[in-house]
Design an enzyme around this catalytic site. Sequence first.
Site, PDB file in Angstrom:
ATOM      1  N   TYR A  42       0.836  -1.205   0.000  1.00  0.00           N
ATOM      2  CA  TYR A  42       0.000   0.000   0.000  1.00  0.00           C
ATOM      3  C   TYR A  42       0.879   1.266   0.000  1.00  0.00           C
ATOM      4  O   TYR A  42       0.461   2.325  -0.458  1.00  0.00           O
ATOM      5  CB  TYR A  42      -0.869   0.039   1.259  1.00  0.00           C
ATOM      6  CG  TYR A  42      -2.112  -0.845   1.255  1.00  0.00           C
ATOM      7  CD1 TYR A  42      -2.445  -1.649   0.168  1.00  0.00           C
ATOM      8  CD2 TYR A  42      -2.956  -0.850   2.360  1.00  0.00           C
ATOM      9  CE1 TYR A  42      -3.586  -2.442   0.197  1.00  0.00           C
ATOM     10  CE2 TYR A  42      -4.104  -1.638   2.389  1.00  0.00           C
ATOM     11  CZ  TYR A  42      -4.419  -2.434   1.306  1.00  0.00           C
ATOM     12  OH  TYR A  42      -5.555  -3.207   1.342  1.00  0.00           O
ATOM     13  N   CYS A  73      -2.721  -0.673   9.795  1.00  0.00           N
ATOM     14  CA  CYS A  73      -1.905  -0.252   8.669  1.00  0.00           C
ATOM     15  C   CYS A  73      -1.630   1.241   8.813  1.00  0.00           C
ATOM     16  O   CYS A  73      -2.565   2.048   8.786  1.00  0.00           O
ATOM     17  CB  CYS A  73      -2.673  -0.531   7.378  1.00  0.00           C
ATOM     18  SG  CYS A  73      -1.831   0.087   5.917  1.00  0.00           S
ATOM     19  N   THR A  75      -0.219   3.140   6.722  1.00  0.00           N
ATOM     20  CA  THR A  75      -0.451   3.832   5.450  1.00  0.00           C
ATOM     21  C   THR A  75      -1.916   4.226   5.307  1.00  0.00           C
ATOM     22  O   THR A  75      -2.236   5.370   4.966  1.00  0.00           O
ATOM     23  CB  THR A  75      -0.038   2.896   4.284  1.00  0.00           C
ATOM     24  OG1 THR A  75       1.299   2.448   4.523  1.00  0.00           O
ATOM     25  CG2 THR A  75      -0.121   3.593   2.961  1.00  0.00           C
ATOM     26  N   CYS A 185       4.986   1.642  10.492  1.00  0.00           N
ATOM     27  CA  CYS A 185       4.388   0.684   9.565  1.00  0.00           C
ATOM     28  C   CYS A 185       4.280  -0.617  10.347  1.00  0.00           C
ATOM     29  O   CYS A 185       5.266  -1.059  10.960  1.00  0.00           O
ATOM     30  CB  CYS A 185       5.291   0.506   8.342  1.00  0.00           C
ATOM     31  SG  CYS A 185       4.841  -0.919   7.314  1.00  0.00           S
ATOM     32  N   THR A 186       3.103  -1.221  10.327  1.00  0.00           N
ATOM     33  CA  THR A 186       2.899  -2.401  11.181  1.00  0.00           C
ATOM     34  C   THR A 186       3.771  -3.578  10.749  1.00  0.00           C
ATOM     35  O   THR A 186       4.073  -4.446  11.556  1.00  0.00           O
ATOM     36  CB  THR A 186       1.416  -2.809  11.171  1.00  0.00           C
ATOM     37  OG1 THR A 186       0.975  -2.945   9.806  1.00  0.00           O
ATOM     38  CG2 THR A 186       0.566  -1.769  11.876  1.00  0.00           C
TER      39      THR A 186
END
Length: 267
Positions: A42, A73, A75, A185-186
């Site tokens: 993503y 997420c 993002t 970011c995960t």
Amino acid sequence: MDKRPVGIFDSGLGGLTAVKALRKLLPDEDIIYFADSARVPYGAKSPALLRRIAKQDLDLLSSFGVKAILAACGTVSSNTADIIEAYPVPAMGVINSVVNLMAKTPGSGPLGVIATEASIKSGVYQRELGSLCPRREIIALPCPAFVPLIESGHIGPDDAELRNAVRAALQPMKDGGIQALLLGCTHFGIISEAIGQYLGEDVSLVSAADSAAAELASFLKENSLTGGGGRLRFLTSGSPEEFSAVAAKFLCTAEFPVPEQVPVMEV
Ligand code: DGL
């Protein structure tokens, strides 16, 4: 008491860091996890595209009758906060909780933030952290090399390719003398060992996925929404076999369910 499942989604494997953290806090919750692996990453997509994707991911999970949704997420969270907040099923992203935690880092030295290109470009982490700690330097960097490596299984701290990528990406953090690093970011929680080994133990790692899981657990408890049978269910728009291969390694769970394939959504 509410036995409906919790929905968690991400572009791929990253949100499993939130699944792992939530299961530690509330082991009895049923969780439906959606990995949009057909559309990963993503982080290279435009804000307009991410808005359409976020809506589709939320709708997909809500069609399973979930009681709450975590957009695990960074993002999606940094580019579509308004969509998440306005969603008719209670939904949350990963930004607020981790920024609040990061702002409590003792000392006055620089703070680092790493996330995807789309998250760093949105400026959300930098803005929110900057407003809570206006006197601290914030070093924010995109790390586009990490997600493809993680998705293809380079997750062990001894993996040579991963170690090289970590060194190349994080040297400016080391040079800048950061005191803590926000994993925005995960996916990055999956490689926290490699990151921690490179930066050394004086730099604390603050995970967006862990903070968000804690926020979700508090929300469920405060609203008497906890309860379930502790079951995990995985959905993926990509290859179930590829998803399982890395996911099982990361989650280290004996009862790993076979992921169900869902159609790739058109945007
Ligand atoms: N794990 C996601 C995030 O937290 C997305 C990574 C990607 O697909 O680029 O940003």
